[in-house]
Design a protein around this motif. Structure first.
Motif, mmCIF file in Angstrom:
data_model
loop_
_atom_site.group_PDB
_atom_site.id
_atom_site.type_symbol
_atom_site.label_atom_id
_atom_site.label_comp_id
_atom_site.label_asym_id
_atom_site.label_seq_id
_atom_site.Cartn_x
_atom_site.Cartn_y
_atom_site.Cartn_z
ATOM 1 N N PRO A 134 -2.573 -9.107 -29.542
ATOM 2 C CA PRO A 134 -3.325 -7.863 -29.376
ATOM 3 C C PRO A 134 -4.514 -8.057 -28.442
ATOM 4 O O PRO A 134 -5.174 -9.101 -28.463
ATOM 5 N N VAL A 135 -4.779 -7.055 -27.618
ATOM 6 C CA VAL A 135 -5.934 -7.120 -26.719
ATOM 7 C C VAL A 135 -7.221 -6.916 -27.512
ATOM 8 O O VAL A 135 -8.216 -7.629 -27.309
ATOM 9 N N GLU A 136 -7.208 -5.952 -28.425
ATOM 10 C CA GLU A 136 -8.407 -5.672 -29.210
ATOM 11 C C GLU A 136 -8.815 -6.898 -30.025
ATOM 12 O O GLU A 136 -8.004 -7.492 -30.734
ATOM 13 N N GLY A 137 -10.063 -7.270 -29.877
ATOM 14 C CA GLY A 137 -10.577 -8.432 -30.596
ATOM 15 C C GLY A 137 -10.355 -9.752 -29.884
ATOM 16 O O GLY A 137 -10.891 -10.783 -30.311
ATOM 17 N N SER A 138 -9.569 -9.766 -28.832
ATOM 18 C CA SER A 138 -9.314 -11.007 -28.101
ATOM 19 C C SER A 138 -10.550 -11.430 -27.305
ATOM 20 O O SER A 138 -11.369 -10.609 -26.903
ATOM 21 N N ARG A 139 -10.641 -12.739 -27.068
ATOM 22 C CA ARG A 139 -11.747 -13.292 -26.289
ATOM 23 C C ARG A 139 -11.325 -13.423 -24.819
ATOM 24 O O ARG A 139 -10.195 -13.829 -24.520
ATOM 25 N N ASP A 143 -13.895 -2.281 -22.565
ATOM 26 C CA ASP A 143 -13.601 -0.911 -23.003
ATOM 27 C C ASP A 143 -12.398 -0.874 -23.949
ATOM 28 O O ASP A 143 -12.280 0.031 -24.788
ATOM 29 N N ALA A 144 -11.501 -1.857 -23.800
ATOM 30 C CA ALA A 144 -10.324 -1.938 -24.675
ATOM 31 C C ALA A 144 -10.620 -2.711 -25.953
ATOM 32 O O ALA A 144 -9.702 -3.079 -26.678
ATOM 33 N N LYS A 145 -11.918 -2.967 -26.199
ATOM 34 C CA LYS A 145 -12.389 -3.621 -27.421
ATOM 35 C C LYS A 145 -12.053 -5.111 -27.473
ATOM 36 O O LYS A 145 -11.984 -5.706 -28.555
ATOM 37 N N ALA A 146 -11.819 -5.710 -26.312
ATOM 38 C CA ALA A 146 -11.772 -7.166 -26.247
ATOM 39 C C ALA A 146 -13.212 -7.676 -26.157
ATOM 40 O O ALA A 146 -14.139 -6.903 -25.906
ATOM 41 N N LYS A 147 -13.404 -8.967 -26.355
ATOM 42 C CA LYS A 147 -14.748 -9.539 -26.378
ATOM 43 C C LYS A 147 -14.906 -10.528 -25.221
ATOM 44 O O LYS A 147 -14.256 -11.576 -25.195
ATOM 45 N N VAL A 148 -15.733 -10.165 -24.254
ATOM 46 C CA VAL A 148 -16.010 -11.058 -23.130
ATOM 47 C C VAL A 148 -16.986 -12.128 -23.611
ATOM 48 O O VAL A 148 -18.108 -11.820 -24.036
ATOM 49 N N VAL A 149 -16.563 -13.402 -23.574
ATOM 50 C CA VAL A 149 -17.385 -14.476 -24.138
ATOM 51 C C VAL A 149 -18.005 -15.384 -23.075
ATOM 52 O O VAL A 149 -18.910 -16.164 -23.389
ATOM 53 N N ALA A 150 -17.555 -15.293 -21.833
ATOM 54 C CA ALA A 150 -18.140 -16.120 -20.774
ATOM 55 C C ALA A 150 -17.879 -15.478 -19.417
ATOM 56 O O ALA A 150 -16.822 -14.873 -19.197
ATOM 57 N N VAL A 208 -22.472 -18.202 -17.733
ATOM 58 C CA VAL A 208 -23.125 -17.931 -19.019
ATOM 59 C C VAL A 208 -22.070 -17.743 -20.098
ATOM 60 O O VAL A 208 -20.938 -17.339 -19.812
ATOM 61 N N ARG A 209 -22.490 -18.023 -21.365
ATOM 62 C CA ARG A 209 -21.555 -17.934 -22.484
ATOM 63 C C ARG A 209 -22.259 -17.384 -23.721
ATOM 64 O O ARG A 209 -23.394 -17.733 -24.006
ATOM 65 N N ASN A 210 -21.554 -16.527 -24.432
ATOM 66 C CA ASN A 210 -22.011 -16.057 -25.733
ATOM 67 C C ASN A 210 -20.773 -15.745 -26.563
ATOM 68 O O ASN A 210 -20.070 -14.761 -26.304
ATOM 69 N N ASP A 211 -20.494 -16.564 -27.558
ATOM 70 C CA ASP A 211 -19.284 -16.399 -28.363
ATOM 71 C C ASP A 211 -19.289 -15.106 -29.172
ATOM 72 O O ASP A 211 -18.229 -14.643 -29.613
ATOM 73 N N ALA A 212 -20.474 -14.512 -29.360
ATOM 74 C CA ALA A 212 -20.561 -13.239 -30.074
ATOM 75 C C ALA A 212 -20.202 -12.064 -29.177
ATOM 76 O O ALA A 212 -19.991 -10.946 -29.669
ATOM 77 N N GLY A 213 -20.098 -12.310 -27.862
ATOM 78 C CA GLY A 213 -19.723 -11.254 -26.929
ATOM 79 C C GLY A 213 -20.813 -10.937 -25.922
ATOM 80 O O GLY A 213 -22.004 -10.987 -26.239
ATOM 81 N N TYR A 262 -29.175 -14.657 -17.195
ATOM 82 C CA TYR A 262 -28.950 -13.477 -18.035
ATOM 83 C C TYR A 262 -29.388 -13.791 -19.464
ATOM 84 O O TYR A 262 -28.900 -14.756 -20.082
ATOM 85 N N PRO A 263 -30.302 -12.996 -20.023
ATOM 86 C CA PRO A 263 -30.902 -13.344 -21.318
ATOM 87 C C PRO A 263 -29.986 -13.175 -22.520
ATOM 88 O O PRO A 263 -30.277 -13.695 -23.597
ATOM 89 N N GLY A 264 -28.862 -12.497 -22.344
ATOM 90 C CA GLY A 264 -27.975 -12.261 -23.480
ATOM 91 C C GLY A 264 -26.948 -13.346 -23.693
ATOM 92 O O GLY A 264 -26.004 -13.158 -24.473
ATOM 93 N N ALA A 265 -27.110 -14.486 -23.021
ATOM 94 C CA ALA A 265 -26.144 -15.576 -23.151
ATOM 95 C C ALA A 265 -26.803 -16.882 -22.747
ATOM 96 O O ALA A 265 -27.848 -16.895 -22.097
ATOM 97 N N GLU A 266 -26.167 -17.998 -23.128
ATOM 98 C CA GLU A 266 -26.692 -19.307 -22.756
ATOM 99 C C GLU A 266 -26.026 -19.796 -21.482
ATOM 100 O O GLU A 266 -24.869 -19.479 -21.194
ATOM 101 N N ALA A 267 -26.771 -20.552 -20.711
ATOM 102 C CA ALA A 267 -26.240 -21.090 -19.461
ATOM 103 C C ALA A 267 -25.280 -22.238 -19.745
ATOM 104 O O ALA A 267 -25.525 -23.074 -20.619
ATOM 105 N N ILE A 268 -24.172 -22.267 -19.016
ATOM 106 C CA ILE A 268 -23.234 -23.386 -19.050
ATOM 107 C C ILE A 268 -22.886 -23.731 -17.611
ATOM 108 O O ILE A 268 -23.206 -22.981 -16.673
#
Length: 445
Positions: A237-242, A261-268, A276-281, A300-306
């Motif tokens: 499923p796309v929804e909830g996928s990282r 927009d399809a409710k997937a979660k962009v993590v990096a 940048v990375r944020n496992d919470a999205g 970007y302040p909403g994620a950590e640098a990698i």
């Protein structure tokens, strides 16, 4: 004496520019020294055994129809003159006029442009558009030029390649470093030179001068559509996928937004400034606002640098490489933790990496299918320009999804029937269409 083929008669010049036109086995090449053209040739070699009686014509895919190298001198704002090298390549026009973008980048080479033109031949045929493959570029860093200098560069380049472009010959479009602004200048320059408004000479133009609605996000939308189609095949499923996106430019940011927009979660995410990375999205719309102010995703302040290398190791369901060629090699393919790779860039995966990913069971939706959304909507724009009748954005997106899904289904079926990768299947579909057209047209004289 055997007559020289197109590639043979230009081999001395092409070798001078660092390109080896030979099509011998490339096993001696590694990810460090294999070039874009060599990658393409190996991809053709891999598909040749599946072409049946058409295999005898495969050399038509291994040699560009024509390569134009042009000098592009311009006056800089300080009054001095600068010289830039530009290219326009027609790879194959058996199925229609050449079609492909124009790239402004300091690393542009003839090898790269040849490969990009060849991939356009395959891409257009895989999606069944009535085009051949073309590509262009200038070796320049557009960030170091003023808007006025870029305009002069674009207009001079257009005049230089004007002998081989035209609405029914070769239709350029935007690529890395270019956009609607440059396409408007190209259209105007060509129109002035031919004495009439020729809106169909380029695509990707602003709406006000014959551009199409939906073109801006078309490539990224196509990446999402084909990735979602692949996910359906494996029950993901796309929804909830990282989702991990390498290259937050036009293609990458559109793909990220549509996944979001399809409710997937962009993590990096990454671009030329960093990753940048944020496992919470990560909200890609917020990242766009940050990039508009700060020039890149770094900080970007909403994620950590990698690091850029670490980006490929982030666990995810979807990985979208949307930057440059040769980003996934035998050195990092072992570390990728994705279930599906949807190639937003052209040629991001080397053949050696392809083998590793296939061995590991990672499904790769190849560039010639995944990122064909841009040229598909460019085709819509071209058709609309000829008819002076324009569709709504909803109609464009609907037509785009139908064509992309149909192309994916055809490639998927071939992959299942012949037990090959999606890339090999795409090349089987495309090469068969191109070589059938070549066989039916014959040779002149």
């Amino acid at each position: 004496m055997k007559p020289a083929a197109c590639g043979e008669c230009t081999r001395e010049a092409i070798t001078y520019f660092g390109v080896n036109m030979k099509s011998e086995p490339l096993s001696y090449l590694s990810s460090e020294n294999i070039g874009p053209w060599e990658i393409y040739l190996e991809q053709v070699d891999r598909v040749t055994p599946y072409l049946g009686k058409l295999a005898v014509l495969v050399d038509h895919l291994k040699r560009p129809k024509r390569c134009l190298i042009v000098d592009v001198p311009i006056h800089l704002d300080d009054g001095s003159v600068a010289y830039f090298e530009g290219y326009r390549v027609h790879h194959n026009t058996a199925r229609g006029p050449a079609k492909g973008g124009v790239r402004y980048h300091p690393d542009v080479t003839l090898s790269e442009v040849m490969a990009l033109a060849a991939w356009m031949t395959i891409k257009n045929a895989a999606v069944n558009l009535p085009y051949g493959g073309g590509k262009g570029g200038i070796r320049v860093d557009p960030r170091k030029l003023s808007p006025a200098e870029i305009e002069r560069l674009t207009r001079r380049y257009t005049s230089e390649i004007g002998i081989i472009i035209g609405p029914d010959k070769d239709i350029p479009a935007p690529d890395m470093g270019t956009g609607p602004r440059e396409m408007a200048w190209m259209m105007d320059t060509y129109s002035m030179n031919v004495g009439r408004t020729a809106s169909g000479v380029v695509t990707g133009k602003p709406i006000a001068v014959g551009g199409s609605l939906g073109r801006q996000d078309a490539t990224g939308r196509g990446v999402f559509v084909t990735a979602a189609a692949a996910a359906e095949k494996i029950g993901l499923p796309v929804e909830g996928s990282r989702v991990v996106v390498q290259g937050f430019g036009n293609v990458g940011n559109a793909a990220a937004r549509i996944f979001h927009d399809a409710k997937a979660k962009v993590v990096a995410l990454s671009d030329v400034t960093g990753a940048v990375r944020n496992d919470a999205g990560i909200d890609p719309y917020e990242v766009l606002k940050w990039v508009a102010v700060h020039g890149g995703v770094r900080g970007y302040p909403g994620a950590e640098a990698i690091s850029s290398a670490e980006l490929f190791e982030v666990p995810c369901e979807f990985l979208v490489p949307a930057a440059l060629e040769k980003q996934i090699t035998e050195h990092n393919a072992w570390k990728i933790q994705a279930k599906i790779i949807a190639e937003g860039a052209n040629g991001p995966t080397t053949p050696a990496a392809d083998d590793i990913l296939n061995e590991r069971g990672i499904l790769v939706v190849p560039d010639v299918v995944a990122n064909a959304g841009g040229v598909t909507v460019s085709y819509f724009e071209w058709v609309q320009d000829f008819n002076s009748y324009f569709w709504t954005e909803a109609e464009i997106n609907q037509k785009l999804e139908r064509i992309m899904r149909h192309a994916f289904e055809a490639v998927w079926q071939v992959a299942q029937d012949k037990k090959v990768s999606l890339r090999t299947a795409a090349y089987i579909v495309a090469a068969t269409r191109v070589l059938e057209a070549r066989a039916l047209r014959g040779l002149y004289p």
